[in-house]
Design an enzyme around this catalytic site. Structure first.
Site, PDB file in Angstrom:
ATOM      1  N   TYR A   1       0.852  -1.191   0.000  1.00 57.08           N
ATOM      2  CA  TYR A   1       0.000   0.000   0.000  1.00 57.08           C
ATOM      3  C   TYR A   1       0.884   1.236   0.000  1.00 57.08           C
ATOM      4  O   TYR A   1       2.083   1.149   0.279  1.00 57.08           O
ATOM      5  CB  TYR A   1      -0.913  -0.035   1.241  1.00 57.08           C
ATOM      6  CG  TYR A   1      -1.990   1.023   1.213  1.00 57.08           C
ATOM      7  CD1 TYR A   1      -2.911   1.075   0.173  1.00 57.08           C
ATOM      8  CD2 TYR A   1      -2.074   1.993   2.216  1.00 57.08           C
ATOM      9  CE1 TYR A   1      -3.885   2.056   0.131  1.00 57.08           C
ATOM     10  CE2 TYR A   1      -3.051   2.977   2.183  1.00 57.08           C
ATOM     11  CZ  TYR A   1      -3.943   3.000   1.137  1.00 57.08           C
ATOM     12  OH  TYR A   1      -4.899   3.980   1.093  1.00 57.08           O
TER      13      TYR A   1
ATOM     14  N   TYR B   1      -8.108   3.782 -10.239  1.00 57.49           N
ATOM     15  CA  TYR B   1      -8.225   3.999  -8.785  1.00 57.49           C
ATOM     16  C   TYR B   1      -7.965   2.724  -7.989  1.00 57.49           C
ATOM     17  O   TYR B   1      -8.028   2.749  -6.755  1.00 57.49           O
ATOM     18  CB  TYR B   1      -9.593   4.609  -8.440  1.00 57.49           C
ATOM     19  CG  TYR B   1     -10.757   3.649  -8.507  1.00 57.49           C
ATOM     20  CD1 TYR B   1     -11.293   3.251  -9.716  1.00 57.49           C
ATOM     21  CD2 TYR B   1     -11.329   3.135  -7.343  1.00 57.49           C
ATOM     22  CE1 TYR B   1     -12.359   2.365  -9.782  1.00 57.49           C
ATOM     23  CE2 TYR B   1     -12.398   2.254  -7.390  1.00 57.49           C
ATOM     24  CZ  TYR B   1     -12.903   1.877  -8.616  1.00 57.49           C
ATOM     25  OH  TYR B   1     -13.956   0.999  -8.673  1.00 57.49           O
TER      26      TYR B   1
ATOM     27  N   MET C   1      -6.861  -4.403  -8.765  1.00 53.17           N
ATOM     28  CA  MET C   1      -7.251  -5.713  -8.262  1.00 53.17           C
ATOM     29  C   MET C   1      -6.464  -6.842  -8.927  1.00 53.17           C
ATOM     30  O   MET C   1      -6.283  -7.893  -8.334  1.00 53.17           O
ATOM     31  CB  MET C   1      -8.756  -5.944  -8.471  1.00 53.17           C
ATOM     32  CG  MET C   1      -9.682  -5.079  -7.632  1.00 53.17           C
ATOM     33  SD  MET C   1      -9.378  -5.064  -5.857  1.00 53.17           S
ATOM     34  CE  MET C   1      -9.453  -6.761  -5.405  1.00 53.17           C
TER      35      MET C   1
HETATM   36  N1  NAP Z   1      -8.180   4.930  -4.827  1.00 51.15           N
HETATM   37  C1  NAP Z   1      -9.028   4.996  -3.790  1.00 51.15           C
HETATM   38  O1  NAP Z   1      -9.071   5.985  -3.050  1.00 51.15           O
HETATM   39  C2  NAP Z   1      -9.933   3.830  -3.544  1.00 51.15           C
HETATM   40  C3  NAP Z   1     -10.944   3.923  -2.584  1.00 51.15           C
HETATM   41  C4  NAP Z   1     -11.788   2.820  -2.420  1.00 51.15           C
HETATM   42  C5  NAP Z   1     -11.597   1.667  -3.147  1.00 51.15           C
HETATM   43  N2  NAP Z   1     -10.565   1.639  -4.039  1.00 51.15           N
HETATM   44  C6  NAP Z   1     -10.331   0.448  -4.879  1.00 51.15           C
HETATM   45  O2  NAP Z   1     -11.549   0.085  -5.481  1.00 51.15           O
HETATM   46  C7  NAP Z   1     -11.526  -1.297  -5.784  1.00 51.15           C
HETATM   47  C8  NAP Z   1     -12.819  -1.910  -5.273  1.00 51.15           C
HETATM   48  O3  NAP Z   1     -12.848  -1.811  -3.866  1.00 51.15           O
HETATM   49  P1  NAP Z   1     -14.116  -2.380  -3.073  1.00 51.15           P
HETATM   50  O4  NAP Z   1     -13.918  -2.213  -1.624  1.00 51.15           O
HETATM   51  O5  NAP Z   1     -15.331  -1.796  -3.702  1.00 51.15           O
HETATM   52  O6  NAP Z   1     -13.992  -3.922  -3.487  1.00 51.15           O
HETATM   53  P2  NAP Z   1     -14.860  -5.185  -3.059  1.00 51.15           P
HETATM   54  O7  NAP Z   1     -16.266  -4.791  -2.784  1.00 51.15           O
HETATM   55  O8  NAP Z   1     -14.106  -5.927  -2.018  1.00 51.15           O
HETATM   56  O9  NAP Z   1     -14.838  -6.045  -4.421  1.00 51.15           O
HETATM   57  C9  NAP Z   1     -13.650  -6.441  -5.031  1.00 51.15           C
HETATM   58  C10 NAP Z   1     -13.893  -6.454  -6.531  1.00 51.15           C
HETATM   59  O10 NAP Z   1     -12.689  -6.695  -7.233  1.00 51.15           O
HETATM   60  C11 NAP Z   1     -12.934  -7.677  -8.239  1.00 51.15           C
HETATM   61  N3  NAP Z   1     -11.687  -8.391  -8.497  1.00 51.15           N
HETATM   62  C12 NAP Z   1     -10.912  -9.032  -7.610  1.00 51.15           C
HETATM   63  N4  NAP Z   1      -9.810  -9.523  -8.213  1.00 51.15           N
HETATM   64  C13 NAP Z   1      -9.924  -9.186  -9.527  1.00 51.15           C
HETATM   65  C14 NAP Z   1      -9.125  -9.423 -10.669  1.00 51.15           C
HETATM   66  N5  NAP Z   1      -7.965 -10.100 -10.575  1.00 51.15           N
HETATM   67  N6  NAP Z   1      -9.557  -8.962 -11.870  1.00 51.15           N
HETATM   68  C15 NAP Z   1     -10.716  -8.284 -11.964  1.00 51.15           C
HETATM   69  N7  NAP Z   1     -11.522  -8.010 -10.894  1.00 51.15           N
HETATM   70  C16 NAP Z   1     -11.123  -8.467  -9.709  1.00 51.15           C
HETATM   71  C17 NAP Z   1     -14.001  -8.560  -7.640  1.00 51.15           C
HETATM   72  O11 NAP Z   1     -14.639  -9.256  -8.674  1.00 51.15           O
HETATM   73  P3  NAP Z   1     -15.249 -10.731  -8.468  1.00 51.15           P
HETATM   74  O12 NAP Z   1     -16.593 -10.513  -7.790  1.00 51.15           O
HETATM   75  O13 NAP Z   1     -15.363 -11.237  -9.858  1.00 51.15           O
HETATM   76  O14 NAP Z   1     -14.314 -11.505  -7.604  1.00 51.15           O
HETATM   77  C18 NAP Z   1     -14.891  -7.505  -6.980  1.00 51.15           C
HETATM   78  O15 NAP Z   1     -15.710  -6.895  -7.941  1.00 51.15           O
HETATM   79  C19 NAP Z   1     -10.261  -1.841  -5.125  1.00 51.15           C
HETATM   80  O16 NAP Z   1      -9.256  -1.931  -6.083  1.00 51.15           O
HETATM   81  C20 NAP Z   1      -9.911  -0.777  -4.111  1.00 51.15           C
HETATM   82  O17 NAP Z   1      -8.544  -0.754  -3.780  1.00 51.15           O
HETATM   83  C21 NAP Z   1      -9.750   2.684  -4.245  1.00 51.15           C
END
Ligand code: NAP
Length: 329
Positions: free
Chosen positions: A53, A237, A240
């Site tokens: 991170y 952003y 994954m």
């Molecule tokens: N930059 C920022 O400030 C910020 C803030 C918040 C979140 N985020 C990012 O937003 C993303 C989603 O977060 P969340 O908390 O909403 O996630 P979440 O609800 O835990 O869901 C994870 C998602 O990632 C998908 N995934 C996992 N591995 C993958 C791969 N190898 N290829 C494609 N898709 C994959 C999953 O798909 P499946 O259902 O198919 O497994 C699921 O849709 C994360 O990357 C997180 O770090 C960033």
């Protein structure tokens, strides 16, 4: 009291440990103490445990970018928060039974809010909102494309976009996600594969696609970029896939695709305390109006943090994994 510590960066379920530590003590004049009711395990927390991170503190370190808690003590100068208030904590290190923080670092929530939902309020809802607002000015009828659309950020983005008349193309790994996303108001759901550009082309029928939102990175970035209109913005952003972004130079050179990055902290850092509070107030009102709850798959006790974090890393789970450090919520 108990808290989670990481003693070495590595495989998350192997490096997290629930340990007994000294109590947080009584609050100083401008501090509050909160009992943590629940925290989610977010992808960023998993990256934190791996040492991947953006923040990599000296060890031992405690993860936890967000939580919801109940105020149990306030310092003598504190008037903005009172004992019994339900709050979210804007500070980190929340994988613990108790936190002692400055009173201006908590946001008081309305009584009656679902504490499990409130545990997931700090990060994903403002992320979805700012992704839709801060990069491209979108108006009713415009299209946006996002991958990992069944993530909680993705689902929130669908709800928000729909409420503003913005149309969404939602890219996922499995058709299993389609019914949920259509029910939320998705306009189109597609599978992320080599046919993506052709399918998006068919959907758009000549309309512009000026914003792409990418949480997967790796080769998925190239696929999303190819779907966009010339001059469009592609905002990364999340990652994954864990892979480095790939994109053909022609996307930037010939088609003038603007690559941008988003991290919530940078956007919140420039907001006043008052604006941060009003932003969360607006988000709570939106979620209420949408009658939308982020799906939750399981709630674990803090002692089972290793199992909880292993569960959170499984693919295709049906909702977030939460931990309730002080017993049932
Ligand atoms: N930059 C920022 O400030 C910020 C803030 C918040 C979140 N985020 C990012 O937003 C993303 C989603 O977060 P969340 O908390 O909403 O996630 P979440 O609800 O835990 O869901 C994870 C998602 O990632 C998908 N995934 C996992 N591995 C993958 C791969 N190898 N290829 C494609 N898709 C994959 C999953 O798909 P499946 O259902 O198919 O497994 C699921 O849709 C994360 O990357 C997180 O770090 C960033």
């Amino acid at each position: 009291m108990k808290k989670v510590v990481v003693n070495a960066y590595g495989e998350p379920e192997e490096v997290v440990e629930c340990v007994e530590v000294e109590d947080v003590g009584v609050p100083d004049g401008d501090e509050v103490v909160l009992h943590v009711l629940a925290f989610p395990i977010n992808p960023a927390d998993i990256s934190f445990c791996r040492g991947r991170y953006r923040l990599k503190p000296p060890l031992p370190a405690t993860p936890g970018a967000e939580c919801v808690g109940r105020i149990t003590a306030v310092g003598s100068f504190v008037s903005s928060v009172k004992v019994g208030d339900l709050v979210i904590n804007l500070d980190r290190e929340n994988w613990a039974q108790k936190r002692r923080v400055k009173s201006n670092r908590v946001v008081v929530l309305p009584a009656g809010i679902d504490p499990c939902q409130a545990a997931m309020l700090r990060i994903n809802p403002p992320t979805a909102r700012l992704l839709l607002e801060d990069f491209v000015e979108l108006k009713e009828g415009d299209w946006v494309i996002q991958n990992a659309a069944n993530s909680s950020v993705g689902q929130l983005a669908i709800k928000l976009a729909r409420s503003r008349g913005i149309r969404t193309i939602n890219v996922v790994r499995s058709e299993d996600a389609f019914p949920t996303l259509y029910k939320l108001g998705a306009d189109v759901c597609l599978i992320d594969n080599g046919n993506l550009v052709a399918q998006v082309h068919d959907v758009l029928r000549g309309a512009d696609l000026r914003l792409g939102i990418d949480a997967v990175a790796g080769s998925a970035t190239a696929r999303l970029a190819s779907c966009l209109s010339p001059g469009a913005t592609l905002c990364i952003y999340g990652s994954m896939s864990g892979d480095a972004i790939t994109i053909a130079p022609s996307e930037l050179v010939y088609r003038n695709i603007h690559m941008r990055g988003f991290i919530l902290g940078r956007h919140l850092d420039v907001l006043s305390e008052d604006r941060i509070r009003s932003l969360y107030k607006e988000i709570i009102e939106d979620l209420d109006r949408f009658d939308f709850k982020i799906p939750i798959e399981q709630v674990y006790p803090i002692e089972n943090i290793g199992r909880a974090i292993a569960h959170a890393q499984r693919s295709r789970h049906a909702g977030k994994i939460l931990v309730a450090p002080n017993g049932s919520i």
